[in-house]
Design a protein around this motif. Structure first.
Motif, PDB file in Angstrom:
ATOM      1  N   VAL A 148     -61.147  26.004  20.304  1.00 51.25           N
ATOM      2  CA  VAL A 148     -59.739  26.216  20.521  1.00 51.25           C
ATOM      3  C   VAL A 148     -59.593  27.604  20.636  1.00 51.25           C
ATOM      4  O   VAL A 148     -59.832  28.589  19.791  1.00 51.25           O
ATOM      5  CB  VAL A 148     -59.055  25.760  18.968  1.00 51.25           C
ATOM      6  N   TYR A 149     -58.936  28.056  21.551  1.00 51.21           N
ATOM      7  CA  TYR A 149     -58.435  29.151  21.923  1.00 51.21           C
ATOM      8  C   TYR A 149     -57.122  29.782  21.898  1.00 51.21           C
ATOM      9  O   TYR A 149     -56.215  29.093  22.232  1.00 51.21           O
ATOM     10  CB  TYR A 149     -58.822  30.107  23.377  1.00 51.21           C
ATOM     11  N   VAL A 150     -56.669  30.806  21.103  1.00 52.60           N
ATOM     12  CA  VAL A 150     -55.393  31.165  20.620  1.00 52.60           C
ATOM     13  C   VAL A 150     -55.096  32.587  20.991  1.00 52.60           C
ATOM     14  O   VAL A 150     -55.881  33.567  20.852  1.00 52.60           O
ATOM     15  CB  VAL A 150     -55.306  30.855  19.117  1.00 52.60           C
ATOM     16  N   THR A 151     -54.011  32.616  21.947  1.00 47.71           N
ATOM     17  CA  THR A 151     -53.574  34.073  22.100  1.00 47.71           C
ATOM     18  C   THR A 151     -52.328  34.208  21.390  1.00 47.71           C
ATOM     19  O   THR A 151     -51.566  33.881  21.586  1.00 47.71           O
ATOM     20  CB  THR A 151     -53.409  34.047  23.784  1.00 47.71           C
ATOM     21  N   PRO A 152     -52.716  35.364  20.439  1.00 46.88           N
ATOM     22  CA  PRO A 152     -51.357  35.629  19.559  1.00 46.88           C
ATOM     23  C   PRO A 152     -50.422  36.448  20.041  1.00 46.88           C
ATOM     24  O   PRO A 152     -50.873  37.231  20.968  1.00 46.88           O
ATOM     25  CB  PRO A 152     -52.023  35.994  18.245  1.00 46.88           C
ATOM     26  N   GLY A 153     -49.350  36.999  19.296  1.00 49.14           N
ATOM     27  CA  GLY A 153     -48.582  37.911  19.647  1.00 49.14           C
ATOM     28  C   GLY A 153     -49.187  39.312  18.878  1.00 49.14           C
ATOM     29  O   GLY A 153     -50.215  39.479  18.755  1.00 49.14           O
ATOM     30  N   SER A 154     -48.273  39.937  18.247  1.00 43.18           N
ATOM     31  CA  SER A 154     -48.661  41.083  17.783  1.00 43.18           C
ATOM     32  C   SER A 154     -49.071  40.923  16.174  1.00 43.18           C
ATOM     33  O   SER A 154     -49.866  41.609  15.793  1.00 43.18           O
ATOM     34  CB  SER A 154     -47.176  41.992  17.460  1.00 43.18           C
ATOM     35  N   CYS A 155     -48.851  39.689  15.613  1.00 39.22           N
ATOM     36  CA  CYS A 155     -49.601  39.504  14.405  1.00 39.22           C
ATOM     37  C   CYS A 155     -50.797  38.594  14.531  1.00 39.22           C
ATOM     38  O   CYS A 155     -50.455  37.411  14.366  1.00 39.22           O
ATOM     39  CB  CYS A 155     -48.445  38.863  13.258  1.00 39.22           C
ATOM     40  N   ALA A 175     -67.686  27.404   9.633  1.00 33.96           N
ATOM     41  CA  ALA A 175     -69.070  27.758  10.223  1.00 33.96           C
ATOM     42  C   ALA A 175     -69.202  26.743  11.638  1.00 33.96           C
ATOM     43  O   ALA A 175     -69.589  27.217  12.476  1.00 33.96           O
ATOM     44  CB  ALA A 175     -70.278  27.353   9.370  1.00 33.96           C
ATOM     45  N   ASP A 176     -68.239  25.819  11.575  1.00 31.97           N
ATOM     46  CA  ASP A 176     -68.393  24.991  12.779  1.00 31.97           C
ATOM     47  C   ASP A 176     -67.223  25.380  13.725  1.00 31.97           C
ATOM     48  O   ASP A 176     -67.033  24.363  14.750  1.00 31.97           O
ATOM     49  CB  ASP A 176     -68.066  23.234  12.143  1.00 31.97           C
ATOM     50  N   LEU A 177     -66.307  26.135  13.312  1.00 28.91           N
ATOM     51  CA  LEU A 177     -65.156  26.534  14.291  1.00 28.91           C
ATOM     52  C   LEU A 177     -65.812  27.124  15.700  1.00 28.91           C
ATOM     53  O   LEU A 177     -66.838  27.938  15.645  1.00 28.91           O
ATOM     54  CB  LEU A 177     -64.276  27.550  13.712  1.00 28.91           C
ATOM     55  N   ARG A 178     -65.284  26.583  16.762  1.00 34.30           N
ATOM     56  CA  ARG A 178     -65.669  27.314  17.999  1.00 34.30           C
ATOM     57  C   ARG A 178     -64.288  27.668  18.771  1.00 34.30           C
ATOM     58  O   ARG A 178     -63.104  27.226  18.467  1.00 34.30           O
ATOM     59  CB  ARG A 178     -66.174  26.280  18.750  1.00 34.30           C
ATOM     60  N   GLY A 179     -64.374  28.702  19.672  1.00 31.56           N
ATOM     61  CA  GLY A 179     -63.066  29.438  20.009  1.00 31.56           C
ATOM     62  C   GLY A 179     -62.743  30.557  19.761  1.00 31.56           C
ATOM     63  O   GLY A 179     -63.621  31.331  19.429  1.00 31.56           O
ATOM     64  N   GLY A 180     -61.606  30.994  19.145  1.00 26.47           N
ATOM     65  CA  GLY A 180     -61.278  31.963  18.740  1.00 26.47           C
ATOM     66  C   GLY A 180     -59.542  32.466  18.817  1.00 26.47           C
ATOM     67  O   GLY A 180     -58.784  31.813  19.564  1.00 26.47           O
ATOM     68  N   VAL A 181     -59.224  33.192  17.812  1.00 29.46           N
ATOM     69  CA  VAL A 181     -57.968  33.759  17.842  1.00 29.46           C
ATOM     70  C   VAL A 181     -58.134  35.306  18.615  1.00 29.46           C
ATOM     71  O   VAL A 181     -58.636  36.199  17.872  1.00 29.46           O
ATOM     72  CB  VAL A 181     -57.317  33.994  16.364  1.00 29.46           C
ATOM     73  N   LEU A 182     -57.741  35.392  19.817  1.00 32.38           N
ATOM     74  CA  LEU A 182     -58.055  36.544  20.786  1.00 32.38           C
ATOM     75  C   LEU A 182     -56.941  37.666  20.653  1.00 32.38           C
ATOM     76  O   LEU A 182     -56.217  37.720  21.320  1.00 32.38           O
ATOM     77  CB  LEU A 182     -58.215  36.027  22.017  1.00 32.38           C
ATOM     78  N   TYR A 183     -57.188  38.494  19.947  1.00 28.26           N
ATOM     79  CA  TYR A 183     -56.224  39.385  19.148  1.00 28.26           C
ATOM     80  C   TYR A 183     -56.396  40.620  20.183  1.00 28.26           C
ATOM     81  O   TYR A 183     -57.589  41.253  20.207  1.00 28.26           O
ATOM     82  CB  TYR A 183     -56.504  39.778  17.988  1.00 28.26           C
TER      83      TYR A 183
END
Length: 381
Positions: A148-155, A175-183
């Motif tokens: 799961v890839y998330v492109t967030p705003g300023s926060c 530990a099983d999470l894949r993807g990222g919150v791409l700040y």
């Protein structure tokens, strides 16, 4: 030729054909031009300063072919490429509400989507401002192992917290999470002209450091730093300018995180790049390879390991090249751009639907867009 139940093709003997020289080819080309200037017609100057020749041969090869999986990873970070790990189909889903996003996501996951790509937009598009919004958007989605890839705003920190709460409620171990919150605060500032909250850039680097330190301790396969070339490419930047801007941003993030107690290896391992794929097929392949090699050299020169120097790279086809007047031609453009990305060896890809410039893409256009990389990977090997 028929042999039992098998049909075999006849052997072709090329011995009757004499090897052609460049001089012979040029003579034939000049004759075909019927008096037109050879250099002006057949040599193409790009805005990047490169002149494309009409034909290349083995004498134009200036360096040996570098095997994939070897530093500095010009031809890929894995020796077996997609045979070892297939390219993820991480198509972004245009939606106006959490309910709309969830319905489209569940529909597309059964039809070729292999990674979730959440593009948050506070002005127009998807907004996930409350915990209930996140729970609704990801309802029914198996989050253990699905990237799961998330492109967030300023926060970025608030976005990461709500995403983790949703995962925790679903019983998913960090530990099983894949993807990222791409700040990517620099990318957001370039795109919008400013960052929400009116704080200095150091405040956003502080958020990034907190997110990355959490990932180092709890989720080694989860990225928290994004470096996007889309704001530059969508504004008309050349391939050179896009790569230069991305690498400059990434170096700034390395330095900022080092000042906040993170090593080069820790920061680089939790960073993911997003590159735009334009219309020039071979130039885009070269751009991807150059970005991969230059980043590996930068990380090593900064004191990082060769393992940490392996780039994580997402590609999105160019919005800049989409036609509003004739959207059907975008099918061809998207296919060619997807080919460049796959040949360049990206880790995940988002092919824009052919009608993305004129309306909200529907099930059909999203499916056709996903089919481009699926056919390249599954049927064209």
């Amino acid at each position: 030729m028929q042999q039992g139940n098998k049909t075999t093709a006849p052997e072709i003997d090329f011995g009757e054909f004499a090897p052609a020289t460049y001089a012979e080819w040029r003579e034939a080309a000049v004759a075909a031009l019927k008096g037109a200037d050879f250099d002006k017609k057949l040599f193409t100057k790009l805005v990047e300063g490169i002149t494309l020749h009409p034909i290349y041969n083995k004498w134009d090869e200036h360096s040996p072919v570098m095997p994939a999986g070897q530093f500095p990873y010009r031809r890929g970070t894995r020796a077996l490429g997609y045979m070892e790990k297939p390219c993820e189909i991480a198509q972004s889903i245009p939606a106006s509400s959490p309910e709309d996003f969830n319905a489209k996501l569940l529909h597309d996951l059964d039809r070729g989507l292999t990674a979730v790509n959440i593009q948050l937009n506070c002005k127009c598009g998807l907004k996930l401002r409350k915990q209930a919004d996140w729970d609704t958007a990801l309802k029914g989605v198996r989050l253990d192992g699905l990237p799961v890839y998330v492109t967030p705003g300023s926060c970025g920190l608030g976005t990461l917290s709500m995403f983790l709460n949703t995962c925790k409620a679903a019983g998913v171990k960090t530990a099983d999470l894949r993807g990222g919150v791409l700040y990517d605060p620099v990318g957001k500032a370039v795109m919008k002209g400013s960052l929400c909250g009116g704080k200095g850039i150091c405040a956003y680097y502080d958020q990034m450091a907190v997110m990355t330190k959490w990932a180092v301790a709890n989720a080694p396969g989860f990225q928290t730093i994004g470096v996007s070339g889309l704001p530059y490419a969508d504004s008309g930047a050349s391939a050179f300018e896009e790569v230069g801007a991305m690498l400059s941003t990434a170096v700034a993030y390395l330095r900022a995180m080092e000042e906040r107690g993170l090593s080069v290896d820790e920061t680089a391992a939790h960073m993911r790049f997003t590159v735009s794929i334009g219309a020039n097929l071979f130039l885009e392949i070269a751009k991807i390879r150059a970005l991969r090699e230059l980043w590996a050299i930068i990380v090593k020169e900064c004191g990082g390991s060769e393992e940490a120097a392996k780039i994580r790279l997402h590609a999105r086809t160019s919005f800049w090249t989409l036609s509003k007047v004739d959207p059907w031609v975008n099918l061809l453009r998207g296919s060619a751009q997807a080919f460049s990305a796959i040949m360049g060896g990206v880790d995940s890809i988002d092919v824009l639907p052919f009608d993305a410039a004129v309306r909200m893409p529907d099930d059909f256009s999203r499916r056709i867009a996903r089919n481009c990389p699926l056919i390249l990977l599954g049927e064209c090997n």
